[in-house]
Write a protein that holds these residues in place. Structure first.
Motif, PDB file in Angstrom:
ATOM      1  N   ARG C 126     -51.194 -46.979  76.536  1.00  0.00           N
ATOM      2  CA  ARG C 126     -50.990 -48.222  76.173  1.00  0.00           C
ATOM      3  C   ARG C 126     -52.521 -48.794  75.471  1.00  0.00           C
ATOM      4  N   THR C 129     -53.889 -52.496  74.932  1.00  0.00           N
ATOM      5  CA  THR C 129     -52.880 -53.761  75.381  1.00  0.00           C
ATOM      6  C   THR C 129     -53.597 -54.608  76.417  1.00  0.00           C
ATOM      7  N   ARG C 130     -53.042 -55.579  76.920  1.00  0.00           N
ATOM      8  CA  ARG C 130     -53.459 -56.296  77.855  1.00  0.00           C
ATOM      9  C   ARG C 130     -53.383 -55.322  79.111  1.00  0.00           C
ATOM     10  N   ASP C 132     -53.861 -52.278  79.425  1.00  0.00           N
ATOM     11  CA  ASP C 132     -55.020 -51.420  79.446  1.00  0.00           C
ATOM     12  C   ASP C 132     -56.301 -52.257  79.842  1.00  0.00           C
TER      13      ASP C 132
END
Lengths: 284, 325, 323, 545
Positions: C126, C129-130, C132
């Motif tokens: 991911r 993304t947040r 990550d």
């Protein structure tokens, strides 16, 4: 004129990284705290100002230690030692490392071979035990830690600077400059350095983080200066004086949180810079 | 005709590093192998060959960016292979280079002004005050804008053609007479190529330059060069008037190169061409005999035995082939 | 694998060991003052005892004789006699401590790799993304926290406050166990906190490494192809992508042996674990220089062995690599 | 795939091997009375009683090997292996009579031969062992099977207490050991209440009951010494009942309140002859000035050192070097003058003394003597928290009277071996924060303050101090066999010492031990702390019925 533009651009990209901004703010706050310690600390960092082992209260925000010293004040003053060691040791490492990397990469030949062999060995040798052995012989103290860290820490940077110098040195624009008739010093100053300092700065920031951690670690082992306390020394005392058994969490947690906060801030900044400079270099 | 440049038996060997525990024999790549030719003042001398044939090494040696293993180079009668550093620096004012890759040959961190002014700074020939004038003058010469805004740009903001013009400006600003252009347009888009090429031709006439023009496109050489030397594996295999070499190629290798380019008009034919056989071999040691013989469709037995010498066949047209005469 | 590679590997190992020897040899002699003081660290000595030390180390001989003697002794595994454990030889004490350190360091390393693997794969999957960025932030923060402090907090919370784990030692001393299993259980109970601390403080490196290589691998054509073929996500993730991303992690495991064993100094000190790290700490406290130097040499040796082993592992895992 | 499995298997094997390497065969349990003792140091030297002297392992070697007598802190000698002794002035001979009951754990009796052998060996390897009697003994002779005579070369009143510092070993075991300084004594055989069973370096030492013990076998079947390196864990283990006895509570004063509150634990903290003081380097100007020393003494924060640095486990000092606990020798009249005054008053008084000397404070608040010496000094101490904190307190207080101190910390060996005492001492110090744990017999003072020969090392001459009158008294006292006269001399010395302010005493520190009271009762008849508390304590432990 173009520099200004670059700086603005840099700030714009930097601002997009929340952690890096956070790190910057933390570093500035700690730095100010260290500089203005006498105005911030409500009590003396050494003399007892309350009863021993007093839990946090209005008077003593983070309680007191075994001799009644206000832990918050001690914490603020300790920032001075931790930051000093961090910056001085990192500067030494950066100077030694970049010089060796630069010389080795630029001039090549036998010198390069020789310097890189040494670098390789220093890299492989177990750092912490080596530092401990040297510090044990030299005796405890702030300057011991700085010295020991500089002796052991330069190798990584030297290698990185060298490879960066090599890639710049082989580049066409350096060749072009040579074709013009530029001398070595001209090439180093106006082509190699501007293209290497990004790596150096990003690494320097990381070195500060490592130096702070190493200082804390060696101090915790009793190799720090017990008179000019750093956060590591505070933890050393807490450990020896039975902070666990007495449940004085206000003595164990704050110094560690400070070290973690400061070093991770440097780590955030360093990572961000690494990425930013890395992008620029990658484009070429 | 005045000879401005004279190359005598120039040779460059690159040692191949092979360090074993026990074996320490040294082997070499013969990048340029005993090459000799003259360049006349005011002409464009083309060096043509596939990549890896040693033409770039030769070009670099001409300006002593690479130290030759042996041989001599005379610039206006002065042997530049033996001059000291200071003298060489002075010579650099007169002889300059234009690089192949306009993207990598400009320091990405420098502004246009700094890039063009760099030679002036290095040689400290123009006073600080008049430097900007000189820079603008040179930029105008290569048809680039001279506004403050343009001077403040960095290479990343320029097109490939503009960059190459900067490269030319850098070569010209010190008042060079002799310019080695190492594939100056090979990295450029076709539309830009013509502009740069005609600029160069134009400059040659206006300032009276002498060019060494290195290219792998023999067609390009035809349009730009007065004389052409064709190189194969570090040797010159054919040398002569551009028109003649291309219209009547004598060496099978030149013929092979000709095959690769389409004729200008459908009904027009280039000179004799042959079809390719094999590729440029990777080599430590060049093949024995004629270096081209493993690929040569016309190869005969002696070709693998004796190495042909460069011989003048007709007036000014030299060729190194046992079969061509 | 060519003999040349093997030779290079071994020579560089030997060079490092030689460097460690030179350092050990030079430090006590480079200190200001009488070298005998460096060797005795100022213990009160009678003239005879002093003479004995001078003779033992050949301090009255020229430097090269001293070095030759030292060199031969080291090769024979004779690191001298400990000050603190006098008259026991340094090697003897170190060898008793080593297995304990290996136990916690190796176990912790296994956990680190596992945690780092899964978090790294998850983050890479991911990327951007947040999720990550949260994982990245946590990793960096944990990595930057002083390991001894993490140990102190673990000890305070799980040892002193919750009393889930013993406060130190390697097993309950002098306890009689009904069977071997009970004994092993006791050992595991004692090792749990040190292992947990070490695993927690250093998994980040593997996580970051795994994530970054994995991000690169996921962009490769064959992964896209596998996905396009409709292969299950799990299979793509763990069979195809992660497998190729594992290699840098394994190399690093070898390299990080240095850091890990170094970190054991702190862990073992906080948890009073009688491994080699604690031995170093004790030797610092009692200024037992022969022991300190012996430990340093041993560490150097371990690190070299570690890197060589990893090179072989690498060879074993990646068929493309030929040395 | 197969490769992978092989790899996993390899890993598993390495892992298991690690375990196997670490653990040796295990003992199977029986129902036994076990007594667990916590100790902070590893018996590094092994079980060799000769080497044990130099180490902290002394504390458990006496469970296996015993001395001739035991000295208590109040100055008494408890007969142990020797039931009595007498002095023959004519021949300068001390004769010791060994208890008839005494025997080795293999059943053989402890004889005069064993004693002679032990002392002969100790004298022979004096360089390493550092035997205290060697200098005075001309010859040792066996009088009869149970009596041994030490012929001295000079009169030495303190000889019996000196003899007690040596642990007696069986000749039949040691006669062919060779160089005892290289011997780790893997299978100890002694006369003590316990026999050696098992030793795991840095982990534990297990001892078992000596059924043949001459004072009657102990109630304890097995004695386990667990090595701790963390006092906090030690204390928690005692509270949890994992440990029965902590023989030394040094350095954890802060935790003792918590421990004292525990119903099942008895904490025994007592005053010993253990004094914190500031020593002065008399070579430094103007430390020879007695009035300056007076002022420094007034300004010393002694009450706070007792209440904070020692957490209340200490007393204000007597000024004559001896702690009140040494009842026989102490001169209780040499109390500290500042005892009755408020700190502020004392500091004013100290300032007054210095003002009267005409030493003015400069703009930086530091006084300058009349001949221009700035009162700016370093105080050195060991890197131990109690020392550092004490030094800092002294520093803060002395700053108030215009004496500036810088605290410098060293490890023990560098400080004492490299700077203050020792063969190559640099003498580069001004003040030294020192703590001495002195045996009760005053003879050691004579050795420290009036050494013979005068320039030997490791004594107060390292301070540059000299005083003929006091040193003569000390020397005389060593040879005075009449105890009353000797006590008079020592008391006189203490007066002079206090008056001269040779050092600035700060506090007497308490020492102590703690044990659990739920399984055992301590039937110990000696209520006074002794130097061999573990031995005495364990011998007196009886199972609770």
């Amino acid at each position: 004129m173009p520099k200004k533009k670059a700086i603005i651009e840099f700030c714009r990209v930097y601002k997009q990284r929340k952690t890096a901004v956070f790190g910057f703010v933390v570093v500035v706050v700690f730095f100010l705290a260290a500089v203005f310690a006498p105005f911030i600390a409500p009590h003396s960092p050494r003399e007892g100002s309350g009863i021993p082992f007093d839990p946090p209260s209005k008077e003593h925000w983070l309680g007191t230690n075994d001799v009644g010293v206000d832990i918050f004040s001690e914490l603020v003053y300790s920032a001075r030692v931790s930051l000093t060691v961090g910056f001085v040791a990192a500067s030494a490492v950066v100077i030694i490392g970049s010089l060796i990397g630069l010389i080795s990469g630029f001039f090549g030949g036998f010198l390069d071979e020789f310097l890189m062999r040494i670098t390789e060995i220093v890299l492989v040798l177990p750092r912490l035990p080596l530092m401990i052995v040297m510090a044990a012989y030299l005796g405890p103290g702030m300057w011991t830690i700085i010295f020991v860290y500089s002796v052991v820490g330069w190798a990584t940077l030297a290698r990185q600077v060298r490879s960066q110098v090599l890639s710049v040195k082989e580049s066409d624009f350096v060749e072009a400059s040579r074709a013009i008739g530029a001398s070595n010093s001209h090439i180093i100053i106006s082509h190699i350095m501007p293209n290497v300092w990004g790596v150096i700065i990003a690494n320097a920031i990381m070195e500060v983080m490592f130096a702070i951690l190493v200082e804390a670690g060696l101090s915790f082992l009793g190799l720090g200066d017990p008179v000019h306390k750093s956060w590591g020394v505070m933890l050393y005392f807490a450990q020896i004086q039975g902070a666990f058994l007495l449940g004085t969490w206000w003595w164990i947690f704050p110094p560690g949180v400070c070290i973690a906060l400061l070093s991770s801030s440097f780590n955030f900044i360093g990572t961000a810079l690494n990425d930013l400079f890395g992008l620029k270099l990658g484009k070429r | 005709m005045e000879t401005i440049y004279k190359v005598e038996e120039l040779k460059k060997l690159f040692p191949v590093k092979r360090r074993g525990i026990f074996e320490r024999t040294r082997r070499y790549i013969h990048a340029v192998d005993e090459v000799s030719f003259n360049i006349n003042k005011g002409e464009t001398f083309g060096i043509v060959g596939e990549s890896g044939c040693g033409k770039t090494t030769l070009a670099r040696m001409l300006l002593r960016l690479e130290e030759p293993t042996s041989g001599k180079i005379f610039f206006k009668g002065q042997d530049i292979t033996s001059v000291d550093r200071q003298e060489l620096k002075n010579l650099r004012k007169k002889m300059q280079m234009i690089f192949q890759d306009p993207y990598s040959s400009l320091d990405p961190r420098k502004t246009i002004y700094n890039l063009v002014a760099e030679p002036l700074k290095v040689h400290k020939v123009v006073q600080d005050g008049t430097r900007e004038e000189k820079v603008k003058e040179t930029l105008a010469l290569v048809d680039l804008p001279t506004t403050e805004e343009f001077l403040g740009k960095v290479p990343d903001e320029l097109s490939g053609g503009q960059r190459q013009r900067i490269g030319i400006a850098r070569a010209l600003i010190l008042g060079a007479e002799f310019i080695v252009a190492d594939e100056p347009v090979s990295m450029l888009d076709a539309s830009v190529k013509a502009g740069i090429t005609s600029l160069m031709i134009d400059l040659k006439q206006r300032i009276g330059l002498t060019y060494v023009f290195i290219t792998h496109e023999i067609g390009l050489a035809y349009y730009t060069c007065d004389r052409i030397a064709v190189m194969y594996l570090g040797k010159i295999v054919e040398l002569g008037n551009a028109e003649e070499v291309i219209r009547k190629p004598l060496h099978p290798y030149t013929q092979l190169l000709m095959e690769a380019i389409p004729p200008l008009q459908p009904d027009e034919q280039w000179g004799k061409t042959i079809t390719e056989r094999g590729e440029l071999p990777l080599f430590d040691e060049p093949p024995k005999g004629c270096r081209f013989h493993p690929r040569c469709p016309a190869a005969k037995d002696p070709c693998s035995m004796d190495e042909p010498e460069l011989k003048e066949i007709t007036q000014g047209h030299h060729v190194a082939c046992l079969e061509s005469w | 694998m060519s003999s040349r590679w093997l030779f290079r590997r071994l020579t560089s190992g030997v060079m490092v060991l030689f460097a460690a020897m030179i350092i050990n040899f030079a430090i006590p002699r480079a200190m200001p003052g009488d070298p005998v003081d460096s060797f005795t660290s100022g213990v009160k000595l009678t003239a005879e005892a002093r003479q004995a030390i001078v003779e033992r180390f050949g301090l009255d001989k020229p430097l090269w004789v001293q070095f030759a003697r030292y060199f031969v002794n080291t090769l024979k595994g004779d690191f001298g006699v400990s000050f603190y454990y006098f008259p026991k030889p340094v090697l003897n004490i170190m060898m008793q401590a080593l297995p304990w350190t290996l136990l916690i360091v190796v176990s912790a390393m296994i956990f680190q790799v596992i945690i780092g693997y899964f978090l790294g794969v998850a983050a890479a999957w991911r990327v951007g993304t947040r999720f990550d960025s949260i994982i990245q932030t946590v990793s960096i923060t944990v990595f930057s926290s002083p390991i001894f402090w993490v140990a102190m907090v673990f000890l305070y919370v799980f040892g002193f406050q919750l009393e889930w784990f013993p406060l130190g030692g390697n097993y309950t001393a002098g306890e009689s166990y009904p069977n071997t299993f009970a004994f092993l259980l006791d050992v595991m109970k004692h090792a749990a906190l040190p292992i947990a601390t070490l695993a927690f403080s250093r998994f980040a490196v593997y996580q970051v490494l795994m994530r970054n290589t994995m991000v690169g691998v996921l962009r490769e054509q064959y992964i896209v192809t596998a996905e396009a073929k409709g292969m299950g996500q799990f299979r793509v993730k763990h069979r195809h992508a992660a497998r190729n991303a594992m290699l840098p992690m394994i190399t690093f495991a070898g390299v990080s042996l240095t850091i890990q064993i170094g970190g054991s100094v702190f862990i073992e000190t906080v948890f009073s674990y009688p491994g080699i790290g604690k031995l170093i700490f004790d030797s610092v406290i009692s200024r037992d220089y022969p022991m300190l130097q012996g430990c340093f040499f041993l560490f150097s040796l371990l690190v070299i062995i570690g890197t060589i082993v990893v090179d072989f592992l690498y060879l074993f895992l990646d068929p493309r690599i030929k040395y | 795939m197969r490769k992978k499995r092989a790899l996993v298997a390899l890993g598993a094997i390495i892992f298991i091997l690690t375990f196997v390497m670490a653990f040796s065969p295990l003992s199977v349990a029986e129902a036994k009375t076990k007594y667990v003792v916590a100790w902070y140091a590893d018996p590094g030297a092994g079980m060799n009683p000769f080497l044990a002297r130099a180490h902290s392992d002394y504390i458990f070697i006496p469970w296996m090997y015993e001395p001739m007598n035991i000295e208590t802190w109040d100055g008494k000698l408890i007969p142990w292996l020797a039931k009595s002794w007498e002095y023959k002035a004519a021949t300068m001979e001390w004769i010791f009579h060994i208890d008839e009951r005494a025997r080795w754990s293999d059943g053989k009796p402890v004889t005069a031969e064993d004693v002679k052998f032990t002392f002969d060996v100790a004298h022979k390897y004096d360089a390493v062992v550092g035997n205290p009697t060697k200098k005075y003994v001309d010859a040792i002779t066996v009088v009869d099977e149970r009596s041994v005579a030490f012929k001295l070369n000079e009169t030495l009143a303190a000889f019996p207490s000196t003899v007690g510092q040596v642990l007696i070993v069986p000749k039949h075991r040691w006669s062919n050991v060779g160089d005892v300084t290289k011997y780790t004594n893997p299978e100890p055989l002694g006369s003590g209440p316990f026999k050696f069973k098992e030793f795991k370096q840095r982990t534990y030492l297990a001892l078992e009951k000596n059924e043949l013990y001459w004072q009657g076998p102990s109630d304890i079947d097995e004695l386990v010494v667990r090595v701790f390196s963390n006092m906090q864990a030690e204390i928690q283990a005692l509270q949890k009942g994992e440990v029965d006895f902590i023989p030394d509570l040094a350095g954890v004063e802060n935790l003792l309140r918590r421990l004292s509150a525990d119903k099942n634990v008895n904490v025994q903290m007592e005053m010993t002859n253990n004094t914190f003081y500031v020593a002065l380097n008399y070579r430094r100007e103007p430390l020879k000035n007695k009035q300056l020393r007076q002022a420094l003494d007034y300004a010393a924060p002694k009450e706070r050192i007792v209440t904070i640095a020692l957490a209340g486990y200490g007393d204000l000092p007597l000024m004559g070097y001896f702690a009140p606990v040494v009842k026989k020798w102490v001169n209780p009249t040499v109390t500290w003058e500042g005892r009755k005054m408020e700190e502020e008053v004392r500091i004013n008084k100290a300032n007054e003394i210095l003002d009267n000397l005409g030493w003015k404070k400069g703009s930086d608040g530091i006084r300058v003597t009349s001949d221009g010496t700035k009162l700016e000094y370093r105080i050195k101490c060991m890197s131990d928290p109690a020392f550092i904190r004490t030094a800092e307190m002294v520093k803060d207080n002395w700053a108030k009277i215009g004496v500036k101190l810088t605290v410098q910390v060293h490890d023990r060996r560098t400080l004492y071996g490299g700077i203050v005492f020792g063969g190559k001492s640099t003498k580069d110090w001004d003040f030294l924060l020192h703590r001495s744990v002195l045996r009760p017999d005053p003879d050691h003072i004579a050795r420290e303050y009036a050494p013979e020969p005068p320039q030997s090392w490791y004594n107060a001459t390292a301070f540059g101090w000299e005083n003929d009158e006091m040193q003569t008294i000390l020397k005389k006292s060593r040879r005075e066999m009449d105890e009353t006269k000797r006590i008079m001399m020592i008391k006189k010395f203490q007066e002079m010492f206090a008056d001269e302010l040779v050092v600035i005493p700060l506090a007497h520190k308490h020492m102590g031990y703690a044990y659990r009271t739920d399984r055992f009762v301590n039937t110990n008849e000696f209520d006074v702390y002794t130097s061999l508390i573990p031995l005495v304590n364990v011998v007196g432990m009886k199972l609770k019925k």
